[in-house]
Design a protein around this motif. Sequence first.
Motif: not given
Length: 771
Positions: A703-716
Motif C-alpha cells: 500500500a502507498g503510505a500517506p505522502r506530502s509533496l512540495v513544489n516551488g517556482r520563482i519567475s520573472l
Amino acid sequence: MKLRYFLLGGAALIFAARPALAQTADAEEGSQGIADIVVTAQKRAENLQSTPIAVTALNAEMIRDKGISSAADLTAVAPSLSVTTSPASSTNMQLFIRGIGDIDPILTADSPVGLYVDGIILGRAAGSAFDILDLERIEVLRGPQGTLYGRNTIGGAVNLITAKPAEDFHATLDGSAGNYGYYNLKASVDTGNIANTGLKARMTYLHRQRNGYVDDVNAPSHRDPGAYVLDAFRGAVSFESGIFKLDYGFDLSRRESYAPAFQLTVIRPDVLEYLQASPALGGNAPVYSPERLASIALNQGKMTDRVTGHTVTAELDLGAATLRSLTGFRRWSNRNAQDDLDGNSGLVGFTVSPEVLAPPYTFNPLGVNELDLFSTQNRRRQNQFSQEVNLLGNIGDRFEYVLGGYYFREHSKEYNPQNFLLILPSPVPIPLTPDVTVNSFGVQLSSLTDYDHYNKSAAAFAQGTFELTDTLSVTGGVRYTHDKKHLVQRAPFVRDLRASYEKVNYAFSVDWQATPSMLLYARTASGYKAGGFNARSVNSGFNPESLTSYEAGIKSDWLDRRLRVNLTGFYATHSDLQLQQLQAGSGGASSVTVNAGKARYWGIEAELTAKPVEPLTLGANLGYTNRKYKQFLILDPVTDQYVDVKDSARFMIGATTTISAYAQLDIADLEIGRLSIRGDYDYRTKIYYHPTTVGTPYNDQIAGAPRSLVNGRISLTDIDLNGAKAELALWGKNIFDKKYRLFGIDFGSLGFAGNTYGEPATYGVDFRIKL
C-alpha cells in the motif's frame, strides 16, 4: 443525518453573514480582487461562481504556474481528485474522483471518470496521459454528470480545453532545461485575423525529452526507467462570418518512452529460498526492497505511443437559439516491446517442463535456466468517432434550455503476451551441485490475450433552467442512453460475445443567488457506467453499475472579493459495482469482473482563495470522502466459494483525504519585470492498489503510505526586449525528494508483489519569448 445537520448549520452561518456579503456586493468595480473564471461545464459559458455544480477550474496562467503539461499532472488540481499511472505504461492513467475510478488498463474496461479534450471524450484510460499542447483551461466536475455528459461519468468528468487562435498576430517560443537531461522546446504562431476575412489559425510544435530517474544498470541513461522523447504538433483554425462560426483542431503526437521502474517489495519465503540459489548457480541474487531503489537491473524495452485527433465544432446563431455540432475522431496506437514487472534480471534456477502441470504430470527436468518472473509485451490500437448536436436557447427571459443528441463508435484491439514463472514445492530435495540443493522447481509459462472490441453508444438528452424569481432558479435534466458492445476474442478464450444496455439518468437542482456574491445550491443526479466484458475474465460479461448522488453547496466571495470560499457536502449510493479480483497463476495475470458490490459515500469539499494584500495570493482545497462497502462478494481462490468481505475490503487509489495549498507573491514594481514566488503543497492519505487480501495477500504491504509533496517556482515576467516580452523561471518539483509509491501489483499465487515509485526531486529553468 450528520450530513443534513452539517449542511443546515452551514446555511445558517451564511444567512447570519448576509450583511457582510451585501457590503461586498456594493464594493466599487475597480477594486483588485480575485478574478472570475468562465467555464463551459454546463455546455454554455458561465461564471464559475454562478454555476450550481461542484466544479473546479484553472485558467492558462494557473496551469503554467502549477507546471501542468499533461493529464497525468492533474493531482492536487481539485478536492477529492487522485491521479496515478500504471506500471505497464507511462501513458496509462487512472483518474479517481470522490473515491470512484478504475485501474484496469484493458481496452474493454470503461473508466467511471470521463476525460474530455475540447468536448471529445477519450474512450479509453489507456493512452490518456499524453501531453496536451496549448492548454487554456481545465475544468474538474465532481459527482455524476449523467445528463449532459452521459455514461461513464459517475465519479465526475475532467474537461481539458485548448487555446483558440487569437485575433492578432503572435509568436511565442518556450524552452526548458532541467536535471536528468530534461529539455523542452515549444514554438507557437498565431496568424491573427487574415485580411479581415474572419479566418484565424494557430500552430504549435513541441519537442520534449528526458533521461530516466532510476538507474537501470543494463541500459544507458536515455533508456533508463522514466525516460522519454516526445514530438507533438497541434493546429487550430477558426472562421467566423455573421451567424456562422467554425473551429477545427488537429493534434498529433509521438512518444517513445520507458516504463517506470517496477521493483519487488515482498517475496514469499519459499519463493525467496528458491531464488537465493541463483548466485551459486551462476546468476544474480534476487533484489527486493520496501524502499525506493536508486539503481536496478531490468530487461525492459521501448514503448511507442502515437496519438492523432481531429475536432470540428460548428455553431449557427438562430437568434433565440444556437445550433451546435461537435464532431471528433481520435486514433491511438501503442507498442510495448518489453515491460519488466519483476524488478530483476540475470536470475537463474532449476526448471522443469510445463508437462508437470497436466496429466499425466510428467516431470521433465530442463536443468538450470535463466528465469523470467514476470514480463509482458503489448500491441494495442484504438480509434473512435463521436458526433454530438446541441440546441441551446431561451424561451422568454426566464427559461433556458439545452437539447442534444449523441453518437459514439469505437474499435479497439490488443495483443498481449505474458511470460511468468510458477514456483512449486518438490516432494523431495533436488541436488543441483555438491553445494546446492533446492526444495522447489520452476515452471516457465506464457499466456496470450488477443481480441477485438467494438463499442457503440447513442443518447438523447434535455436540460432546462427556469428562473422562479430574479434570484431563485430550478434546473432539471434527463438523458436516455443505449449501448452496444461486441467482443471477438482469439486468446486465451475463443469466443464471440455481444451485449446491449439502456439507461435513463436524471439531474435536478435548485440554486439561490442569495446576494450578488453568494450562491447556494442543492442538487441530485444519477450516473451510469456501462456494462461489458473483461477479456481476461472467464465469465461472459457484467452488467452496468449505477450511482445516485445528493449534494449541497455554497459559492461565496467576501471582503471586497479578497476571500473566496466554496463548500460542498455530498452523499451517494452506489449499486452493482463492477468489482475485480486479480488472479495470477498458471494462466498469467488476469482479473475477474463481476457485479458483486454496493457502497455508500459521504464527504465534504472546500476550496478557498484569499488575497489579504495585493501582491499575495493564498489558496487551499480539502476533500474528505467517507466510504463504506455495503456488499463485496469475492471468489476465494482457496475454497472456490464467494465470500462477503465488505468489512475488510479497501477502496483503491482514491485517498480518503486530499489537501493542497499554495502561496504566491507577485511583486509588480521591479524595473526589469514582475517577480513572482510560488510554493505548492500536496497531501493525500494512505491508498491501496487492490480491494482485498483475498487472492492478493500482500495488499497491505505494498500500500502507498500517506505522502506530502512540495513544489516551488520563482519567475520573472514582463521583461521588455525591444518590444518583445520575455519570461524566466526557476522551478522545482518534489523538492524535498519524498520517496512515495505510485502503484502496486500483488501477483498473488506467484508469490511476490511490488511497486513503482513517484519521481524524485526535479528542478530546472524555463524561458519564454513572446512577439
